[in-house]
Design an enzyme around this catalytic site. Sequence first.
Site, mmCIF file in Angstrom:
data_model
loop_
_atom_site.group_PDB
_atom_site.id
_atom_site.type_symbol
_atom_site.label_atom_id
_atom_site.label_comp_id
_atom_site.label_asym_id
_atom_site.label_seq_id
_atom_site.Cartn_x
_atom_site.Cartn_y
_atom_site.Cartn_z
ATOM 1 N N CYS A 101 17.264 -25.458 -24.773
ATOM 2 C CA CYS A 101 17.197 -26.575 -23.817
ATOM 3 C C CYS A 101 15.844 -26.679 -23.117
ATOM 4 O O CYS A 101 15.586 -27.668 -22.431
ATOM 5 C CB CYS A 101 18.295 -26.434 -22.781
ATOM 6 S SG CYS A 101 19.885 -25.952 -23.473
ATOM 7 N N HIS A 133 16.865 -28.387 -13.399
ATOM 8 C CA HIS A 133 17.485 -28.336 -14.721
ATOM 9 C C HIS A 133 18.903 -28.902 -14.589
ATOM 10 O O HIS A 133 19.322 -29.709 -15.392
ATOM 11 C CB HIS A 133 17.497 -26.915 -15.252
ATOM 12 C CG HIS A 133 17.985 -26.802 -16.667
ATOM 13 N ND1 HIS A 133 17.404 -27.484 -17.701
ATOM 14 C CD2 HIS A 133 19.018 -26.094 -17.213
ATOM 15 C CE1 HIS A 133 18.041 -27.203 -18.832
ATOM 16 N NE2 HIS A 133 19.022 -26.369 -18.560
ATOM 17 N N HIS A 177 22.487 -34.373 -21.149
ATOM 18 C CA HIS A 177 21.532 -33.328 -21.511
ATOM 19 C C HIS A 177 20.881 -33.701 -22.837
ATOM 20 O O HIS A 177 21.519 -33.661 -23.889
ATOM 21 C CB HIS A 177 22.256 -31.988 -21.624
ATOM 22 C CG HIS A 177 21.332 -30.800 -21.645
ATOM 23 N ND1 HIS A 177 20.035 -30.856 -22.128
ATOM 24 C CD2 HIS A 177 21.519 -29.519 -21.217
ATOM 25 C CE1 HIS A 177 19.475 -29.670 -22.021
ATOM 26 N NE2 HIS A 177 20.350 -28.838 -21.465
#
Lengths: 414, 298
Positions: free
Chosen positions: A164, A304, A341
């Site tokens: 990620c 995040h 995401h």
Amino acid sequence: MRAARVPAADDVVVTGIGLVSPLGASREETWSAVVEGRSGISRITQFDVSAFGCQVGGRGPSVPARVVDDSGAHFRATDYAAAAIEAALADAGIASADWERAVGGVVVGTHGICLSPAEMRAYIGQGQQGRDRLCRVQAIGFVARTIGELFGTGGPVIGLTTACSSGAMALVEASRLLQVGDASVVVAGGTDAVLNEVQLVAFGALGALTTHNSDPPTASRPFDRTRAGFVISEGACFLTLERYADASARGVRVYGAVAGWGARIATHHVTSSWPDGAIQTQCMQDALARASLCPADVDYVNAHGTGTRDNDVAESRAINTLLGDRASEVPVSSTKGATGHLIAAAGTAEAAFCLLAMRDHIVPPTINLHSPDPECQLRHVANTAQKAEVGVAISNSFGLGGSNVSLVLTRVEP
Amino acid sequence: MTVIAGLGDFGFGREEGAFQAKRYVGHRHDRKAATPTDYFLIAAVQEALGETGNTDKPREDVALFVGASTELAGGLLQALALEEVPALNADLVAEARKLNPFFALAALPNIGIYLASKYCGIAGPADQFTCAPWADVVALQAAVDMVEMGTVLYAVAGAAYARPETDSGAIFADEPTKDFAAPLDDEGAVAFLLAAGDGLPRLRRPILAVGGSRERRERRVDDWLRVNTGSTDRVLLTKDMVSFADRGSDGGDWSVFSLPNHGVPLAATLARRLASGEGGVVVVDYGDALAAGAVWAS
């Protein structure tokens, strides 16, 4: 706000942004939606999701097919990347002929081509030739290689994956290439299109995905008490980066500087952070130190903020530790509430949002944040964007597998 | 000056190598996710770091840069595409629960650097490059840059590969094509970028070195050159490798060497190149399985 800094000649600055996301096929479409608090998440309709815990996602928009294999198949991840790179170069005022002449570097962060079972079956159905094609496509270097074939100019072409945080790590690598003189201009970013059965199972097996399926636009809930995990989205974001002296000589607009970065791998657990967020704090401290800044200079943090239970808490603790008393003043938001995401593209897209916040003097919100978790005490920008002057922003990317990256973006004098 | 302070490599052939690597790391792997590639990587990084005498943990001043293996994709192919697992035809979710290792790889392609960092105590920057077949060269370049920029004191860099044990491996290994960025990666390769000599940090006089039996070495060199250059003249490399290597150099004159084995000969070769003040790329192919790590200290 700290006064906009006058960059040094060798500082790495951003002169172009290309962005494709579930919220739109362009930078401005996506940014407008993020600022307005609209969600790009919907129920997955491309395949039967009735057996899955998570049934929602952020499907990317339609873009032209650019990478086609010899059986005629094309791949969303490479198509998104190509669209974003073309937009980033155009935004930087770099025409195709100029790019060909430049010592241009390309850095691509990605999970790779993640085919669905149906797509795999189609290849296998072609016999040995199809299996060979499948091997080529599934090889993890495929995306970088094909993007390199499209955009490579003789400069470095680099593919990487740190899950990620890949998009943020791509910017770190781009900065390195520019600072050591390996390239005069670099397009760097991330791309992924992993919304299929395999990845729903994979991320689901890690316990990372939301199960809020009934109202998809509210499924991604970073920092909210009711959060249950993240939502997979698709897209790409690439930035054009140059040394300030080169950008200045070309007379192009500069969005801001990639002034610092911190990267540390944490091995407490493959999917969970240290509960105290110590490693993440160190990442942010490293990034600020590399930018010759301190926590008192920070105007905005793009978290995040995936919406997973443990990691939102750990990141909140990390930000509080970093900012100390100023934690109650510095606005923090997670744009993943709106975008979902974007996996390997997330780190680049969120760095871009920081730069656009500087440009437009506005901080984007965390949507679906109606009941903040008491363990995530921050100065949340909840649900509605706020006017703010942003001169120094931190963008966090804390990936699964412990790959943590923080970036410091700064506004520069025109 | 940046120097090599330690080396680690494993190249015993798949079966023996996996056994040795498992023994080396004492089975302290994450059972759910570790692959043979990960064993090799962990073992090689441990050995490389061990040679430096720096055994403090965690090592925040150490970075790790790895050239990725195709096994990350190969594992999935085993699980899905080649139908060793009936997931394509049955209840995917139920099968996935039994197959967590493969699906963890799907979600976490960076599992290798996680495991290597975990078991070797690395806590600095870590990156995994995937641009086969030059990913290992990029890893080594990044390592040198990070040390020279003062970002870290040490950087461990290299690559790991273990051939999947099924038909997918055969496809990778025996049918390299131009489209699939083959032999370096699918045969298993590691490159050592030497940053040697006074003020000579960049690539110069790259070397291609190949391991395995003489016959296999010759065949691999020829195959590799033929696939990538269309001839067997041993002076050219792929476009990407050449452009990467020639950057800033005085012409990038490539040489080809064969190494009869791994380990000691490799170290000796590296030492000789260092002693003579020449830098370059050494690409080493051990055949069935390998892993390697190198440490630079400023």
